[in-house]
Motif scaffolding. Structure first.
Motif, mmCIF file in Angstrom:
data_model
loop_
_atom_site.group_PDB
_atom_site.id
_atom_site.type_symbol
_atom_site.label_atom_id
_atom_site.label_comp_id
_atom_site.label_asym_id
_atom_site.label_seq_id
_atom_site.Cartn_x
_atom_site.Cartn_y
_atom_site.Cartn_z
ATOM 1 N N GLU A 56 121.986 97.028 45.758
ATOM 2 C CA GLU A 56 121.386 98.126 46.508
ATOM 3 C C GLU A 56 122.430 98.970 47.219
ATOM 4 O O GLU A 56 122.356 100.209 47.232
ATOM 5 N N ALA A 57 123.432 98.299 47.802
ATOM 6 C CA ALA A 57 124.483 99.021 48.532
ATOM 7 C C ALA A 57 125.603 99.517 47.622
ATOM 8 O O ALA A 57 126.403 100.362 48.031
ATOM 9 N N LEU A 92 117.491 91.845 52.872
ATOM 10 C CA LEU A 92 118.812 91.473 53.393
ATOM 11 C C LEU A 92 118.992 91.926 54.835
ATOM 12 O O LEU A 92 119.887 91.431 55.534
ATOM 13 N N GLN A 93 118.163 92.823 55.287
ATOM 14 C CA GLN A 93 118.241 93.283 56.675
ATOM 15 C C GLN A 93 117.453 92.371 57.620
ATOM 16 O O GLN A 93 117.440 92.588 58.827
ATOM 17 N N GLY A 94 116.781 91.334 57.077
ATOM 18 C CA GLY A 94 116.011 90.422 57.891
ATOM 19 C C GLY A 94 114.610 90.943 58.154
ATOM 20 O O GLY A 94 114.176 91.908 57.514
#
Length: 471
Positions: free
Chosen positions: A149-150, A231-233
């Motif tokens: 994604e990044a 992934l950001q929680g």
């Protein structure tokens, strides 16, 4: 001494860095001889190969430690990945002598290889903790993955915040790179103010869920996991957030494309004594990881490990206490207000016990005895306690009012008249217990070297359909 669960002949196995390729797991591991005078100071990485977690190919030392004046005197945990046809290791360079010399104790370091056997270190790629964010001497256990994604590589690390309560500064640090050489240190990936540190971070995805794995020694000395859809929680804790007990540590995971496994070690105890201090390193233990319908994880014994014990061993029951119905491998007792036990002869040094166990309502406890005698005054108990929804390992005699071996407890749902399937693996002092293909309990059995095995029930009714196997 057993010979089934792997350890190097001349030392001990510590943290494992797994990889899989061409049908074989390649397991890099930290080797500790515990003999500085003979082998020198520091820990190098060795390499194992296995296709079944039963037979192992020893490839020998592949990443040598540095000298006393070098950053990587102790090569601590890291990771391996393959990018553009080349293998990369990112590892911790640790030198305990450096802080007194005004140098930083830990750094992330880089090595490359074309065959996984011969590695070239790249000292100029080493980098250290960013001092405005993190404590300078805790910067270790890098785990690198490609973040699709990044559009960049992310590195997770065990680190400690520069500020906050001293025993709660542990965090998972985050760095990012486009080329695996230059790394940008960012704000922490996860900083929950829960632990002293989060060792050996590991990350994987199954379906919609991401799983963050790490090990701690402040709250409990175990390998934990958290789960998130992003992934950001947020990274939430399941009811049972551990893979195993105190006797399974620093686990990292990898998949063969079909199944995922957790690779940890069952630590030895100082003086080879049941109450000795837990030590760093021991035997390799591998659990297979499953995902439940609700996204939480369970662990079970790998099929190949279970299949390795194929020789059935005949045994005869002997009622020691209480009234038992004993026939072939079946044992049943009713002891409404008492304790009942039946034994089945000498426990082999390396073996597997399987049992389908059921119990009646209001049963206080039932399970297995290991390495006991006719008096039942010594030995070990694997004790299932329905009222407390747990299984524990106990030893007798024991000190004071400690109800079981500290740290040897796992939660499990136990229902009356519902079969609980149990597997017990004994390999010398190593004991691995699995129940219902859902939970594992790793342990050590030191003080009692030999004795009989059997089954018991305490204040209730229980039945066992039991088999004994050797290799």
């Amino acid at each position: 001494m057993g010979d089934f669960f792997y350890k190097p002949r001349d030392g001990w196995l510590a943290d494992v860095i797994p990889f899989h390729e061409d049908g074989e797991f390649k397991l890099l591991y930290l080797k500790d001889w515990r003999d500085k005078e003979k082998y020198g100071e520091g820990t190098p990485w060795f390499l194992l190969g296995t296709k079944d977690f039963v037979g192992y190919t020893e490839y020998g030392e592949v990443l040598p430690r540095g000298g006393e004046d070098e950053q990587d005197l102790y090569i601590y945990t890291g990771c391996i990945l393959k990018a553009d046809g080349r293998y990369h290791i990112f590892y911790t360079g640790n030198n305990f002598h450096f802080p007194s010399q005004g140098k930083k104790q830990q750094a992330v370091m880089h090595a490359v290889s074309d065959d996984m056997l011969h590695w070239t270190k790249i000292p100029e790629d080493a980098f250290y903790a960013r001092e405005d964010l993190y404590e300078v001497h805790d910067w270790r256990d890098p785990f690198v993955f490609w973040n699709e994604e990044a559009g960049e590589y992310w590195m997770l690390l065990a680190a400690r915040l520069k500020e906050g309560p001293a025993n709660r500064r542990g965090c998972v640090a985050l760095c990012a790179s486009k080329d695996l050489k230059s790394w940008e240190t960012r704000e922490p990936f996860w900083a929950p103010y829960l632990y002293t540190t989060h060792e050996c971070p590991d990350l994987f995805r199954i379906g919609d869920w991401w799983y963050l794995v790490y090990s701690t020694f402040s709250d409990r000395t175990v390998t934990h996991y958290r789960m998130s859809r992003s992934l950001q929680g947020p990274w939430t804790a399941p009811a049972d957030d551990a893979f195993d007990t105190r006797a399974f540590y620093a686990a990292k995971t990898w998949s063969d494309g079909q199944r995922r496994y957790a690779f940890g070690w069952n630590p030895t105890r100082e003086g080879e004594h049941d109450y000795g201090t837990w030590q760093w390193g021991g035997e390799l233990i591998v659990h297979e990881i499953d995902q439940r319908e609700n996204g939480t994880l369970s662990v079970k014994v790998p099929k190949t490990v279970g299949a390795a014990f194929a020789t059935e061993v005949p045994f005869e029951w002997s009622g020691v206490l209480g009234e038992w119905s004993l026939k072939d491998g079946n044992a049943t007792a009713s002891a409404a207000d008492s304790f009942a036990c039946a034994t089945a002869g000498t426990l082999p040094d390396v073996c597997k016990i399987t049992a389908k166990m059921s119990f009646g309502s209001n049963t206080r406890a039932c399970g297995f005895v290991l390495k006991t005698d006719e008096s039942l005054d010594r030995g070990y108990q694997i004790r299932f306690e329905p009222g407390r929804s747990r299984v524990v390992l106990d030893v007798w005699p024991r000190k004071g009012d400690i109800p079981f071996v500290v740290g040897m407890e796992r939660p499990i749902e136990l229902k009356p008249d519902v079969v609980c399937e149990v597997e017990v693996y004994v390999d010398g002092t190593v004991c691995e217990i699995y129940a219902n293909g859902q939970i594992a309990l790793s342990a050590r059995l030191y003080d009692w070297k030999e004795g009989e095995w059997g089954v018991f029930v305490s204040e209730g009714q229980a039945s066992f359909a039991t088999e004994l196997f050797e290799r």
